[in-house]
Each structure stands twice: as C-alpha cells, then as structure tokens.
Design an enzyme around this catalytic site. Structure first.
Site, PDB file in Angstrom:
ATOM      1  N   SER A 211     -28.589  10.632 -73.850  1.00 32.01           N
ATOM      2  CA  SER A 211     -29.901  10.573 -73.199  1.00 32.01           C
ATOM      3  C   SER A 211     -31.047  10.391 -74.194  1.00 32.01           C
ATOM      4  O   SER A 211     -32.137   9.969 -73.799  1.00 32.01           O
ATOM      5  CB  SER A 211     -30.135  11.833 -72.367  1.00 32.01           C
ATOM      6  OG  SER A 211     -30.060  12.991 -73.180  1.00 32.01           O
ATOM      7  N   ASP A 459     -37.802  21.789 -71.643  1.00 31.92           N
ATOM      8  CA  ASP A 459     -37.036  20.741 -72.317  1.00 31.92           C
ATOM      9  C   ASP A 459     -37.630  20.563 -73.706  1.00 31.92           C
ATOM     10  O   ASP A 459     -38.700  19.970 -73.869  1.00 31.92           O
ATOM     11  CB  ASP A 459     -37.110  19.428 -71.535  1.00 31.92           C
ATOM     12  CG  ASP A 459     -36.308  18.307 -72.198  1.00 31.92           C
ATOM     13  OD1 ASP A 459     -35.788  18.517 -73.313  1.00 31.92           O
ATOM     14  OD2 ASP A 459     -36.214  17.214 -71.605  1.00 31.92           O
ATOM     15  N   HIS A 462     -35.674  16.390 -75.520  1.00 31.23           N
ATOM     16  CA  HIS A 462     -36.166  15.028 -75.318  1.00 31.23           C
ATOM     17  C   HIS A 462     -37.645  14.952 -75.711  1.00 31.23           C
ATOM     18  O   HIS A 462     -38.257  15.966 -76.042  1.00 31.23           O
ATOM     19  CB  HIS A 462     -35.966  14.610 -73.866  1.00 31.23           C
ATOM     20  CG  HIS A 462     -34.529  14.620 -73.450  1.00 31.23           C
ATOM     21  ND1 HIS A 462     -33.935  15.707 -72.841  1.00 31.23           N
ATOM     22  CD2 HIS A 462     -33.554  13.691 -73.595  1.00 31.23           C
ATOM     23  CE1 HIS A 462     -32.653  15.441 -72.603  1.00 31.23           C
ATOM     24  NE2 HIS A 462     -32.391  14.225 -73.065  1.00 31.23           N
TER      25      HIS A 462
END
Length: 483
Positions: A211, A459, A462
């Site tokens: 990802s 998060d 990312h």
C-alpha cells in the site's frame, strides 16, 4: 530594506580591517622585492630575518581568516519563515516514546505487527559500491522550509484515496506542506512534470509492492496531473492493481499489488480479516509482476511490513516452518529468515534478467506511532519535521534495513555483469525525519467533529497527499535524468 545601525558599524569595521590587511600585504610584498628600507646601523642575521618574515606572514593570514569568517557570518541571513512554521522549535521536541512489546495484529494492510526494543543505534551506514559511484548522496540531508505552495491539492487531483486525503478529512494544520528535502552536498531540483512526461514518451512505469507503493503512485499521478490528467485504463477486481495512461505522451503508469513480491496465498476478506494463515513461497516470484516484467521500462520494487503477518513458509513446495504459528507444530523461523530469502529471490532474478530499462529497489519506510501502536492508542501528532539525531529507527526497521542493504549489495555485481541498471532508492532516513506527514486520526473524515476527545485509530504509516511523499519524486527524477 535599509541596514540597521549595528549592521552599518559592522560593515565599517570590516572595511577598516580590510584596509589594514591591504597595507600589511603591501609591506610583505616590499620585503620580498627588497623595497623596504632597513636601519643600516642594526645588524640582522639571516635567521632572524626569516623568523620575522614567518611571524609577519602568520599574522597576516590570521587577520585574513578572521575577516572571511566575519563576512561569512554577517552575510548569511536566514530567509523569512511563515509564522505557522515558527511555532514549533525542532530542538524543543521530545524524543519519541516507543512501544516495547507488540502483539500480533489483524491482517489489515495498514495494521502491521512490530517488535521494538528501542536501542540507541541510528540508521546503519551506507558504504557499499553504488554510493561511491553517485555524483552526490541524495539520501542524506535535511528538511528545510519551502515557501511555495504544494504542487497540487485534494481539489486539483482526484486519484487521492480517502484515507490519505488529509485536507479533505479536516486536518487543521498545514505547516507539514511547506518543507522540502535538501541533500547536504548537492542541489536537488524540484520535480518538473512537463519535462518528466517528455522524457517518458512511449514508456511504461510500474510501482510494485504494497500500500505504500499505492500511496506513492497517487503522489506521482497528482504531480503529473498539472500537465495532463491520466486516464484509468485497467484495474483488478479489488482495485489494488491499476494502470493509467497519459494519451498525449503514450506513457503508462501502473501500480502492481504484490506485498511480498514472492508468491503468496492470502486469505483475507474485504475488511482485511484473515480466515487462514498466509502461505508464502519464498523461492517463487509473484506472477502478477513477472508476467509484465520485460514490457516495463521503469520499475520501483518495495516491500516490508507484510512480512510481520502470521505466515507458513514454503520452498520447493515443501513447508519449511512459519512465523508466529503457536497452534501448529512447525519450526518458528521468524521474519528475518523469510525476508532475506524472499529479497534474495527477487534481486537475483532482476540481476540475471538482462532487462534494458531502469529498476529501483526502494528501502522500506518507517512508521511513527508514539505512545503505543495502531491497536493500543499510538498516535502521530507532530506538526514539524525532526532533525537527524532526534529520532532513531525502531529495532524492526533496523532489521529490515540491514537485510535490504546486504541483499542489494550481493546482487549488484551480477546486475552490473549482465548490464542491468539496478539502483537503490534509499528513502529510509528521508522518511524517518517526517513524523508530521501522516494522516494520524485524519484517515477518517472530520474525526473530532462530534467529540473533541474521541478515541480514533491513527494511521502513522501512510502519507498525507499532498505531503512529504511528494519529495520522493524529486529524488527519482534526479536519479533518472542525471544517474
């Protein structure tokens, strides 16, 4: 703007010093040319004369050096920085508090297991042959203020996934957008989308990995959209692998979902919940990228965090052991074993492939959870970059990085022998210094709209778009254009 009185007096003093230096220099010249008249009644020996001349020269050089230091310090005025970037002093930031023991998480792409003992060693040195051949070290530097606006926003680019769309999701601070990566011993030009597209006419790019690769391809597409918007021409059933086309340039850019790079049977539903342990074949490469390999001109390979998941390891279609499988009577081999075997398989294939394009291997990038992990209240609330020495890699990242550098170094001689252009894209240190660049709680839309004290999963892996990941494109373009 007129100079201050203190600056004026300093300049006058500098001028007087310079005049005195010039007089001293003329005196020295007179000595060497025999024009200085000495008292004939005084008897000088040759040794005394030499000693005098050496002392005079030493004094002159000292004055010159002092003058140069003065000019250098008085002329090096820092640029003006917006007030929102002046609020946080990097020197005042505390050392990140890191979790000590981390249990096995669910198998969500963002949720990854990690063990951290927080030792004091920093990023291991990069001293193998590829580094010495480069014109400069693009990967060692600092984040410096950048007053120009981001290359794009969530309103001008429409390929940003919701979880990384920090501006749309209501992140209130914008200071993280106004920094750029600056290598210490060379100038790094800003990514030029028009030039990039011109160079890449009739070419095919692919970012191959997990990802983070998907995060990166969105950044690249957003920057290029300033010149032309890409058209989505392919996606797999789960929308994890995609391909875009720039029709005016006949350029394709793909992201190929291959989180392990080797063949893996993954049993997860759409929510990332596993119904069975991953089956990982360490000696077989993932056909999703192998089938396209020779048709691609430029590739960026990367992997990392998925190796933390519970998995059964195979070689020659036989079970070798596993990682974290206490309910099975199998040998615990650990992630180091699997990571090294897998990377060796991938890099050996690349080195022997006779591929005529350009291939990057990107090092894994660290997360920045503080005060816990994703499952235990870990967060990333910083609003400014850190400086080198203010943060260290977690033990897990040190392990991954060591294996990456060792296996890359082993593959390089074979790649060179076969004419394969394989380059290390070492973005670990660059990324480590940006704990402010993650979505944090703003992976969700307006998470505190109803309750300012709401507990929200963060998060810290990312990257916000736009954000620090955009600087990766600057480094890549420099490596493509200037080698």
């Amino acid at each position: 703007m007129l100079p201050s009185s203190s600056s004026t007096s300093s300049l006058l003093e500098a001028n007087r010093t310079r005049v005195q230096i010039e007089k001293t220099q003329r005196s020295v010249e007179n000595i060497f040319e025999g024009k200085m008249k000495l008292n004939t009644n005084t008897t000088w020996s040759l040794q005394k004369c030499n000693a005098f001349m050496l002392k005079l020269l030493a004094s002159t050089l000292s004055v010159v050096f002092a003058f140069r230091l003065f000019v250098s310090f008085t002329s090096d005025f820092p640029p003006d920085i917006p007030s929102d970037l002046q609020k946080t002093s990097l020197s005042e930031l505390p050392t990140p508090r890191l979790a000590a023991v981390i249990p096995i998480p669910p198998s969500d792409d963002f949720n990854a297991q990690e063990t951290d003992n927080s030792s004091d060693s920093r990023i291991p040195p990069k001293d193998f042959s590829i580094r010495s051949r480069e014109k400069c070290d693009l990967f060692t530097g600092d984040w410096i203020p950048n007053l120009s606006s981001p290359a794009y926003t969530n309103e001008t680019c429409h390929v940003i996934e919701d979880h990384q769309n920090c501006m749309k999701n209501g992140r209130p601070d914008l200071g993280y957008l106004y920094w750029r990566w600056s290598p210490r011993n060379c100038e790094l030009p800003k990514f030029d989308p028009e030039r990039f597209l011109e160079i890449m006419r009739n070419k095919a790019w692919a970012l191959i990995g997990d990802s983070i690769s998907r995060n990166h391809v969105q950044s690249l597409l957003c920057v290029l959209s300033k010149v032309e918007k890409a058209i989505l021409v392919y996606h797999d059933e789960e929308f994890k692998s995609k391909r875009w086309h720039f029709p005016s340039y006949n350029l394709t850019v793909s992201v190929i979902w291959s989180p392990f790079l080797v063949q893996a049977a993954i049993f997860e539903d759409i929510n990332g919940v596993s119904t069975k342990d991953i089956e990982l074949h360490l000696d077989k490469l993932d056909q999703k990228w192998i089938n396209q390999y020779q048709s691609l001109d430029y590739m960026i390979f990367s992997t990392g965090k998925w190796f933390l998941k519970t998995a059964i390891y195979y070689e020659n279609d036989r079970i070798l052991g596993c990682h974290y499988c206490p309910k099975r009577k199998l040998t615990e081999l650990g992630i180091e074993f699997a990571y090294r075997r897998s990377l060796r398989s991938v890099l050996n294939f690349i080195a022997a492939s006779n591929h005529k394009g350009l291939i990057f291997f990107r090092t894994s990038t660290p997360d920045h959870f503080e005060g816990g992990e994703w499952f235990s209240g870990g967060s990333c609330t910083r609003t400014s970059p850190l400086k080198e020495g203010e943060i260290q890699l977690k033990d897990l990242h040190k392990i991954l990085r060591r294996i990456e550098l060792e296996e890359f170094e082993k593959a390089m001689p074979k790649a060179s022998e076969n004419g394969v252009s394989l380059k290390l894209l070492d973005l670990t240190a660059l990324s480590l210094l940006r704990p402010d660049g993650h979505p944090g709680p703003y992976r969700y839309p307006h998470p505190f709209a109803k309750d300012k004290n709401a507990k929200v999963q963060n998060d810290c892996l990312h990257w916000c778009l736009p954000g620090p990941i955009d600087s990766w494109n600057d480094v890549i373009m420099e490596m493509v254009v200037n080698g």
